[in-house]
Design an enzyme around this catalytic site. Structure first.
Site, mmCIF file in Angstrom:
data_model
loop_
_atom_site.group_PDB
_atom_site.id
_atom_site.type_symbol
_atom_site.label_atom_id
_atom_site.label_comp_id
_atom_site.label_asym_id
_atom_site.label_seq_id
_atom_site.Cartn_x
_atom_site.Cartn_y
_atom_site.Cartn_z
ATOM 1 N N THR A 12 7.659 4.465 59.727
ATOM 2 C CA THR A 12 7.785 3.082 60.223
ATOM 3 C C THR A 12 7.529 3.024 61.727
ATOM 4 O O THR A 12 6.645 2.287 62.200
ATOM 5 C CB THR A 12 9.206 2.545 59.911
ATOM 6 O OG1 THR A 12 9.437 2.649 58.509
ATOM 7 C CG2 THR A 12 9.361 1.103 60.359
ATOM 8 N N GLU A 126 14.758 5.079 74.906
ATOM 9 C CA GLU A 126 15.010 3.634 74.851
ATOM 10 C C GLU A 126 15.068 3.102 73.418
ATOM 11 O O GLU A 126 15.840 2.194 73.106
ATOM 12 C CB GLU A 126 13.920 2.893 75.640
ATOM 13 C CG GLU A 126 14.140 1.401 75.773
ATOM 14 C CD GLU A 126 15.490 1.048 76.387
ATOM 15 O OE1 GLU A 126 15.657 1.199 77.594
ATOM 16 O OE2 GLU A 126 16.403 0.626 75.635
ATOM 17 N N VAL A 129 18.607 3.114 70.843
ATOM 18 C CA VAL A 129 19.688 2.113 70.753
ATOM 19 C C VAL A 129 19.092 0.718 70.904
ATOM 20 O O VAL A 129 18.357 0.433 71.862
ATOM 21 C CB VAL A 129 20.766 2.328 71.840
ATOM 22 C CG1 VAL A 129 21.914 1.341 71.636
ATOM 23 C CG2 VAL A 129 21.279 3.762 71.838
ATOM 24 N N GLY A 131 16.817 -0.693 69.204
ATOM 25 C CA GLY A 131 15.376 -0.808 68.897
ATOM 26 C C GLY A 131 14.609 -1.280 70.123
ATOM 27 O O GLY A 131 14.640 -0.632 71.173
ATOM 28 N N GLU A 187 18.009 3.654 57.676
ATOM 29 C CA GLU A 187 17.732 5.078 57.857
ATOM 30 C C GLU A 187 17.310 5.674 56.506
ATOM 31 O O GLU A 187 17.571 5.079 55.449
ATOM 32 C CB GLU A 187 18.992 5.800 58.346
ATOM 33 C CG GLU A 187 19.465 5.341 59.710
ATOM 34 C CD GLU A 187 18.420 5.545 60.795
ATOM 35 O OE1 GLU A 187 17.918 6.662 60.962
ATOM 36 O OE2 GLU A 187 18.080 4.559 61.483
ATOM 37 N N ASP A 198 25.492 5.460 62.135
ATOM 38 C CA ASP A 198 24.390 5.133 63.048
ATOM 39 C C ASP A 198 24.922 4.373 64.270
ATOM 40 O O ASP A 198 24.560 4.678 65.415
ATOM 41 C CB ASP A 198 23.352 4.290 62.282
ATOM 42 C CG ASP A 198 22.195 3.855 63.157
ATOM 43 O OD1 ASP A 198 21.318 4.693 63.446
ATOM 44 O OD2 ASP A 198 22.167 2.677 63.576
ATOM 45 N N LYS A 202 25.045 5.411 68.317
ATOM 46 C CA LYS A 202 24.498 4.549 69.378
ATOM 47 C C LYS A 202 25.546 4.221 70.436
ATOM 48 O O LYS A 202 25.255 4.233 71.632
ATOM 49 C CB LYS A 202 23.933 3.272 68.753
ATOM 50 C CG LYS A 202 22.659 3.532 67.944
ATOM 51 C CD LYS A 202 22.296 2.323 67.107
ATOM 52 C CE LYS A 202 20.963 2.515 66.399
ATOM 53 N NZ LYS A 202 20.704 1.464 65.394
HETATM 54 N N1 NDP Z 1 13.028 2.289 61.388
HETATM 55 C C1 NDP Z 1 13.582 1.681 62.406
HETATM 56 O O1 NDP Z 1 13.660 0.451 62.474
HETATM 57 C C2 NDP Z 1 14.140 2.481 63.529
HETATM 58 C C3 NDP Z 1 14.135 3.856 63.490
HETATM 59 N N2 NDP Z 1 14.637 4.568 64.539
HETATM 60 C C4 NDP Z 1 14.589 6.016 64.513
HETATM 61 O O2 NDP Z 1 13.213 6.399 64.539
HETATM 62 C C5 NDP Z 1 13.046 7.631 63.856
HETATM 63 C C6 NDP Z 1 11.970 7.466 62.778
HETATM 64 O O3 NDP Z 1 12.401 6.501 61.860
HETATM 65 P P1 NDP Z 1 11.387 5.870 60.790
HETATM 66 O O4 NDP Z 1 10.058 5.694 61.393
HETATM 67 O O5 NDP Z 1 12.107 4.707 60.229
HETATM 68 O O6 NDP Z 1 11.333 7.053 59.700
HETATM 69 P P2 NDP Z 1 10.330 7.225 58.478
HETATM 70 O O7 NDP Z 1 11.096 7.910 57.419
HETATM 71 O O8 NDP Z 1 9.658 5.932 58.166
HETATM 72 O O9 NDP Z 1 9.200 8.229 59.061
HETATM 73 C C7 NDP Z 1 9.440 9.573 59.286
HETATM 74 C C8 NDP Z 1 8.116 10.255 59.581
HETATM 75 O O10 NDP Z 1 8.371 11.604 59.935
HETATM 76 C C9 NDP Z 1 7.652 12.488 59.060
HETATM 77 N N3 NDP Z 1 8.553 13.603 58.781
HETATM 78 C C10 NDP Z 1 9.882 13.549 58.512
HETATM 79 N N4 NDP Z 1 10.380 14.780 58.348
HETATM 80 C C11 NDP Z 1 9.335 15.629 58.489
HETATM 81 C C12 NDP Z 1 9.190 17.040 58.446
HETATM 82 N N5 NDP Z 1 10.239 17.830 58.159
HETATM 83 N N6 NDP Z 1 7.973 17.572 58.655
HETATM 84 C C13 NDP Z 1 6.920 16.799 58.927
HETATM 85 N N7 NDP Z 1 6.990 15.441 59.009
HETATM 86 C C14 NDP Z 1 8.186 14.881 58.781
HETATM 87 C C15 NDP Z 1 7.308 11.699 57.816
HETATM 88 O O11 NDP Z 1 6.116 12.245 57.300
HETATM 89 P P3 NDP Z 1 5.364 11.593 56.018
HETATM 90 O O12 NDP Z 1 4.858 10.262 56.489
HETATM 91 O O13 NDP Z 1 4.266 12.529 55.698
HETATM 92 O O14 NDP Z 1 6.413 11.474 54.964
HETATM 93 C C16 NDP Z 1 7.152 10.291 58.414
HETATM 94 O O15 NDP Z 1 5.854 10.111 58.880
HETATM 95 C C17 NDP Z 1 14.440 7.989 63.298
HETATM 96 O O16 NDP Z 1 15.069 8.849 64.203
HETATM 97 C C18 NDP Z 1 15.160 6.649 63.260
HETATM 98 O O17 NDP Z 1 16.557 6.768 63.372
HETATM 99 C C19 NDP Z 1 15.135 3.966 65.666
HETATM 100 C C20 NDP Z 1 15.158 2.608 65.755
HETATM 101 C C21 NDP Z 1 14.689 1.750 64.681
HETATM 102 N N1 LIG Z 2 18.750 2.007 60.777
HETATM 103 C C1 LIG Z 2 18.812 1.494 62.117
HETATM 104 C C2 LIG Z 2 17.447 1.519 62.726
HETATM 105 C C3 LIG Z 2 17.494 1.362 64.157
HETATM 106 O O1 LIG Z 2 18.101 2.131 64.897
HETATM 107 C C4 LIG Z 2 19.344 0.060 62.088
HETATM 108 O O2 LIG Z 2 19.410 -0.525 61.001
HETATM 109 O O3 LIG Z 2 19.710 -0.442 63.143
HETATM 110 NA NA NA Z 3 16.391 -0.079 73.130
#
Ligand code: NDP
Ligand SMILES: N[C@@H](CC=O)C(=O)O
Ligand code: NA
Length: 436
Positions: A12, A126, A129, A131, A187, A198, A202
């Site tokens: 994402t 940034e 916490v 987003g 998550e 979570d 934060k």
């Molecule tokens: N989603 C949100 O709104 C928010 C998320 N965050 C943080 O951002 C981070 C990412 O979240 P998000 O984008 O939602 O997560 P996703 O699960 O959507 O994406 C994770 C990505 O990491 C890759 N990945 C995960 N584990 C491995 C591994 N062991 N080896 C190789 N690739 C790996 C996956 O690969 P593949 O695509 O091949 O599966 C995927 O591309 C997290 O720390 C989350 O807490 C923070 C704020 C908001």
């Molecule tokens: N899972 C988290 C993603 C952002 O940090 C949330 O819902 O706030």
């Molecule tokens: Na922020």
């Protein structure tokens, strides 16, 4: 000059980040100088929502963290491992790091920042916490001269989205959670959202920045929203409140010459409808900061989702790139004091029994005369004074009584509850929530 980005994760937030980097038009001119050099994923054959050449995709994430060509490693994997090890590996190889990973930072900040300071590299967070809401840099920079008294935040988008829809539509918890997952807010394991882990991560990060010391995550009290029922949402509404999952970090009043203590806690809370946090709905987050001399200031915006979170990620990359542009031989061992982390000591956290707050409690009792009197006596024995007591109706044969207290020390309130539980007329305590 271009800055080479090693992106770990294309989910994402990784996809949102790539979209910004690949469309620099109309953004800060420096975005044009940011090049996505390598992208690490779990599964190369997976269809992607962004145009990334197959040649730069790899499953060898360690190679990205070590690649001499990479200037900035952007960790967007989630989870503790391999994220922690890859961040440390990148630092050890002199890379600056940008991460959205509050779970890793709240647990391993000491290890990560000690390593980063030694290597003279930045670790920016940034996106971790709120987003897209700017809150980390404001606490470090713009509000840095203030003595912060309290931070009260809605910092989890998933739970705020769930509570808002339960309140507005009477929607079912499980259905709304599934929607939050589809929208990319939750998550990978949504228990982290729902049970308050979570938000605890934060608020530990925010408390550390606001109060200038490290926080032991295990000392952060946290409760989630899984026990908040439709009945409580409805009673809260009638009493003039909305229920929000609040994350609070607050300086306690202590006797002169006593060490400073903080409350750092996460729990569902009845928020008066006129409070600015009460109108924060859906995936929106808000962080209400009180300090001297700033007074009250609230940061508001989208707390989760691809675009908003990526906005924060790329702004961190931009900050690092702008510094790299001004130094001749990166990485420089002298870190910018307002961007680096310099905390050395741990903050002292007060036990929850010392918290002074109002409570909301819902009791199920026999429908016999004098029950309200018995409750009142048990509360009175512990010095708990009541703001309101209402018999709200019946659940089967049991009467339902809702109580709101005045401010009380949590330890005293819990002693009163122990006495109430032993009353013959009391069947159960159906819910117990704090009131802001
Ligand atoms: N989603 C949100 O709104 C928010 C998320 N965050 C943080 O951002 C981070 C990412 O979240 P998000 O984008 O939602 O997560 P996703 O699960 O959507 O994406 C994770 C990505 O990491 C890759 N990945 C995960 N584990 C491995 C591994 N062991 N080896 C190789 N690739 C790996 C996956 O690969 P593949 O695509 O091949 O599966 C995927 O591309 C997290 O720390 C989350 O807490 C923070 C704020 C908001
Ligand atoms: N899972 C988290 C993603 C952002 O940090 C949330 O819902 O706030
Ligand atoms: Na922020």
């Amino acid at each position: 000059m271009s800055f080479k980005i090693g992106l770990l994760g294309l989910g994402t937030v990784g996809t949102g980040t790539a979209e910004i980097l690949l469309s620099p038009e109309g953004r800060h001119p420096l975005v044009q100088e940011l090049e996505i050099y390598r992208v690490g994923v779990r599964d190369i054959s997976k269809p992607r929502d962004v145009q990334i050449s197959k040649e730069i995709l790899t499953t060898d994430l360690e190679a990205i963290a070590k690649d001499p060509e990479v200037d900035i490693v952007v960790e967007l994997l989630g989870g503790l491992e391999p994220a922690r090890s890859l961040i440390l590996k990148a630092i050890a190889h002199g890379k600056h790091v940008v991460t959205a990973n509050k779970a890793v930072i709240s647990r391993f900040a000491e290890e990560i920042y000690d390593a980063a300071n030694e290597k003279g590299v930045y670790v920016m967070l940034e996106a971790a916490v709120g987003g897209g809401i700017p809150i980390i840099q404001p606490l470090k920079q713009t509000l840095g001269v203030n003595r912060i008294q309290a931070i009260t935040g809605i910092v989890n988008g998933t739970t705020n989205y769930i509570l808002t829809r339960m309140q507005n539509e009477g929607a079912d918890f499980a259905d709304v959670l599934a929607d939050a997952q589809k929208l990319g807010y939750a998550e990978a394991d949504p228990t982290a959202d729902v049970e308050g882990f979570d938000a605890a991560d934060k608020i530990a990060i925010l408390a550390s920045l606001a109060f200038g010391g490290r926080i032991k995550l295990e000392e952060v009290y946290h409760e989630g929203i899984s026990k908040v029922g439709a009945a409580d949402i409805a009673y809260a509404e009638k009493l003039g409140f909305v229920i929000k999952l609040l994350a609070v970090a607050k300086q306690m009043t202590v006797a002169p010459n006593q060490p400073e203590q903080l409350q750092v806690r996460v729990h569902p809370t009845l928020v008066p409808k006129q409070h600015p946090l009460a109108s924060v709905s859906g995936v929106y987050n808000a962080i209400f900061v009180e300090g001297d001399p700033i007074g009250q200031v609230m940061f508001y915006g989208r707390g989760a989702g691809a675009g908003p979170t990526a906005s924060a990620v790329v702004s961190d990359i931009l900050n690092i790139a702008s510094i790299l542009k001004t130094v001749s031989q990166p990485p420089t061992p002298i870190l910018h004091p307002l961007l680096a982390c310099t905390h050395q000591h741990y903050c002292q956290i007060a036990p929850m029994d010392e918290l002074v707050t109002r409570f909301y409690a819902r009791f199920l009792t026999n429908d016999s005369p004098g029950v309200i009197g018995h409750l009142g006596t048990a509360f009175g024995n512990q010095g708990v004074s009541l703001e309101s007591v209402v018999q709200t109706g019946f659940q089967g044969d049991l009467a339902e009584i809702v109580v709101v207290t005045h401010d009380v020390r949590e330890g005293n309130f819990r002693q009163a509850l122990a006495e109430i539980r032993s009353l013959e007329a009391v069947d159960s305590i159906a819910s117990l929530l704090r009131v802001l």
